[in-house]
Design an enzyme around this catalytic site. Structure first.
Site, PDB file in Angstrom:
ATOM      1  N   HIS A  50      15.827  57.481 -22.941  1.00 55.10           N
ATOM      2  CA  HIS A  50      15.636  56.027 -23.066  1.00 55.10           C
ATOM      3  C   HIS A  50      16.457  55.489 -24.225  1.00 55.10           C
ATOM      4  O   HIS A  50      16.113  55.685 -25.390  1.00 55.10           O
ATOM      5  CB  HIS A  50      14.161  55.688 -23.290  1.00 55.10           C
ATOM      6  CG  HIS A  50      13.864  54.228 -23.145  1.00 55.10           C
ATOM      7  ND1 HIS A  50      13.313  53.690 -22.004  1.00 55.10           N
ATOM      8  CD2 HIS A  50      14.059  53.178 -23.986  1.00 55.10           C
ATOM      9  CE1 HIS A  50      13.157  52.389 -22.158  1.00 55.10           C
ATOM     10  NE2 HIS A  50      13.616  52.042 -23.355  1.00 55.10           N
ATOM     11  N   CYS A  51      17.555  54.820 -23.898  1.00 60.75           N
ATOM     12  CA  CYS A  51      18.387  54.178 -24.912  1.00 60.75           C
ATOM     13  C   CYS A  51      19.070  52.977 -24.270  1.00 60.75           C
ATOM     14  O   CYS A  51      19.012  52.774 -23.056  1.00 60.75           O
ATOM     15  CB  CYS A  51      19.415  55.149 -25.501  1.00 60.75           C
ATOM     16  SG  CYS A  51      20.430  55.999 -24.276  1.00 60.75           S
ATOM     17  N   HIS A  52      19.686  52.154 -25.100  1.00 70.69           N
ATOM     18  CA  HIS A  52      20.330  50.930 -24.632  1.00 70.69           C
ATOM     19  C   HIS A  52      21.726  50.828 -25.243  1.00 70.69           C
ATOM     20  O   HIS A  52      22.028  51.466 -26.255  1.00 70.69           O
ATOM     21  CB  HIS A  52      19.531  49.688 -25.065  1.00 70.69           C
ATOM     22  CG  HIS A  52      18.076  49.757 -24.752  1.00 70.69           C
ATOM     23  ND1 HIS A  52      17.571  49.514 -23.490  1.00 70.69           N
ATOM     24  CD2 HIS A  52      17.003  50.026 -25.545  1.00 70.69           C
ATOM     25  CE1 HIS A  52      16.254  49.635 -23.514  1.00 70.69           C
ATOM     26  NE2 HIS A  52      15.878  49.939 -24.752  1.00 70.69           N
ATOM     27  N   ARG A  75      13.694  48.718 -13.728  1.00 70.63           N
ATOM     28  CA  ARG A  75      12.706  48.526 -14.793  1.00 70.63           C
ATOM     29  C   ARG A  75      12.031  47.164 -14.684  1.00 70.63           C
ATOM     30  O   ARG A  75      12.671  46.170 -14.343  1.00 70.63           O
ATOM     31  CB  ARG A  75      13.385  48.642 -16.162  1.00 70.63           C
ATOM     32  CG  ARG A  75      12.395  48.743 -17.323  1.00 70.63           C
ATOM     33  CD  ARG A  75      13.084  48.656 -18.660  1.00 70.63           C
ATOM     34  NE  ARG A  75      12.225  49.157 -19.743  1.00 70.63           N
ATOM     35  CZ  ARG A  75      12.366  48.841 -21.019  1.00 70.63           C
ATOM     36  NH1 ARG A  75      13.328  48.008 -21.396  1.00 70.63           N
ATOM     37  NH2 ARG A  75      11.558  49.338 -21.928  1.00 70.63           N
ATOM     38  N   HIS A 123       7.558  54.309 -23.465  1.00 71.67           N
ATOM     39  CA  HIS A 123       6.992  54.228 -24.817  1.00 71.67           C
ATOM     40  C   HIS A 123       5.499  54.552 -24.865  1.00 71.67           C
ATOM     41  O   HIS A 123       4.726  53.901 -25.593  1.00 71.67           O
ATOM     42  CB  HIS A 123       7.236  52.839 -25.410  1.00 71.67           C
ATOM     43  CG  HIS A 123       8.667  52.394 -25.385  1.00 71.67           C
ATOM     44  ND1 HIS A 123       9.728  53.266 -25.503  1.00 71.67           N
ATOM     45  CD2 HIS A 123       9.214  51.156 -25.231  1.00 71.67           C
ATOM     46  CE1 HIS A 123      10.869  52.594 -25.437  1.00 71.67           C
ATOM     47  NE2 HIS A 123      10.579  51.316 -25.261  1.00 71.67           N
ATOM     48  N   ASP A 126      15.039  55.366 -27.869  1.00 67.33           N
ATOM     49  CA  ASP A 126      14.965  53.901 -27.874  1.00 67.33           C
ATOM     50  C   ASP A 126      16.070  53.270 -28.726  1.00 67.33           C
ATOM     51  O   ASP A 126      15.976  52.105 -29.110  1.00 67.33           O
ATOM     52  CB  ASP A 126      13.586  53.422 -28.343  1.00 67.33           C
ATOM     53  CG  ASP A 126      13.294  51.981 -27.953  1.00 67.33           C
ATOM     54  OD1 ASP A 126      13.855  51.508 -26.951  1.00 67.33           O
ATOM     55  OD2 ASP A 126      12.511  51.310 -28.663  1.00 67.33           O
ATOM     56  N   ASN A 141      14.202  44.479 -31.338  1.00 62.72           N
ATOM     57  CA  ASN A 141      12.912  43.777 -31.312  1.00 62.72           C
ATOM     58  C   ASN A 141      11.822  44.496 -32.096  1.00 62.72           C
ATOM     59  O   ASN A 141      10.670  44.582 -31.660  1.00 62.72           O
ATOM     60  CB  ASN A 141      12.441  43.551 -29.864  1.00 62.72           C
ATOM     61  CG  ASN A 141      13.164  42.405 -29.196  1.00 62.72           C
ATOM     62  OD1 ASN A 141      13.463  41.398 -29.827  1.00 62.72           O
ATOM     63  ND2 ASN A 141      13.466  42.564 -27.921  1.00 62.72           N
TER      64      ASN A 141
END
Length: 292
Positions: free
Chosen positions: A30-32, A123, A180, A247, A252
């Site tokens: 999970h990464c962006h 998602r 998460h 993450d 945010n």
């Protein structure tokens, strides 16, 4: 209007290297990525302003830490402009998989193109600051659209949402991953209503959980040990259906920017034995996301 949006800080420029050595083939599930903004301008209808965090920066820190694979999740920062994700999937040449934001009105050829590029999931946000309460009929419609491709559905909930939507999530005709750790209140502990509902979902055999976001759960800060009881309980309950994600680049946040060295070292506290770490970091993501 967009100049009033919350702007997220970038990740630490020089995170410390973790002491934990990762097994070969480890996956950050999970990464962006965000940018470069001269090529991919941010949309006016985004819900926040992300930092510059392109694929080249993601690859650099993954290689330094020992991650061979990763799953790049499309974010509200770029909205429905998937060009950064699609270009990253192409550049990764097999080291990346993608998770998209899909609308019921998206044309068949668009979804097919996403699939061909390496997208394997859709998602859905259940959080107010990322678009508000979900339209369950829209989620069902998207699930039907992506089912022929074998995609999973990624669910982003927080607090008691996992209890509220447990029946709906269990009804989805697809593999599901909860992002998460379902973002429970750590004060409720591993035996609270949120974790009890999450374990019931895992017991269906179709629901997986990302042990990501310990920094988001923590109320005391680094090294985030107050999140360990939650994470350990999930990992022990179904070790064959847990994944780990950084993450990165941590958008945010309400607290300080985490050091990725702390987050990676926390893996050894969550899953102490090497055999189960191999499952969480290598075997499980290879199976769930379809890495060769």
């Amino acid at each position: 209007m967009t100049n009033t949006l919350k702007a997220s800080a970038g990740p630490l420029e020089h995170p410390r290297l973790p002491t934990l050595s990762l097994p070969a083939g480890s996956c950050d599930a999970h990464c962006h990525i965000f940018g470069p903004f001269d090529r991919y301008p941010l949309p006016a209808d985004r819900s926040f302003t992300p930092p510059l965090a392109p694929e080249s920066a993601l690859r650099q820190w993954h290689e330094a830490f020992g991650f061979a694979r990763s799953v790049i999740v499309q974010s509200q920062g770029h909205g429905y402009d998937h060009r950064p994700l699609l270009d990253a999937l192409s550049a990764g040449a097999g080291r990346y998989k993608g998770v998209a934001l899909v609308r019921p009105t998206d044309p068949d050829e668009v979804i097919a193109a996403y699939d061909e590029a390496g997208v394997c999931g859709a998602r859905f946000h259940f959080l107010a600051h990322l678009g508000g309460r979900p339209n369950l009929d829209s989620i069902r419609a998207v699930a039907a659209r992506v089912k022929p491709f074998g995609w999973h559905l990624a669910i982003h909930v927080a607090g008691d949402n996992i209890v509220e939507y447990e029946t709906f999530i269990a009804s989805l005709d697809a593999n599901v991953v909860i992002d998460h750790m379902a973002r429970p209140d750590v004060a409720t502990g591993p035996d609270g209503a949120e974790m009890t509902a999450l374990r019931r979902l895992m017991d269906t055999g179709r629901v997986w959980v990302k042990l990501s976001g310990a920094d988001r759960l923590s109320k005391v800060g680094a090294p985030f040990h107050d999140a360990l009881p939650i994470a350990r309980s999930i990992a022990a309950h179904a070790p064959e259906r847990v994944l780990w994600g950084s993450d990165w680049p941590h958008v945010n946040l309400h607290g300080p920017m985490p050091d990725d060295g702390d987050l990676v070292d926390l893996i050894a506290d969550i899953v102490p034995d090497e055999e189960r770490r191999q499952l969480m970091l290598v075997d499980n993501p290879a199976k769930f996301f379809g890495f060769e």
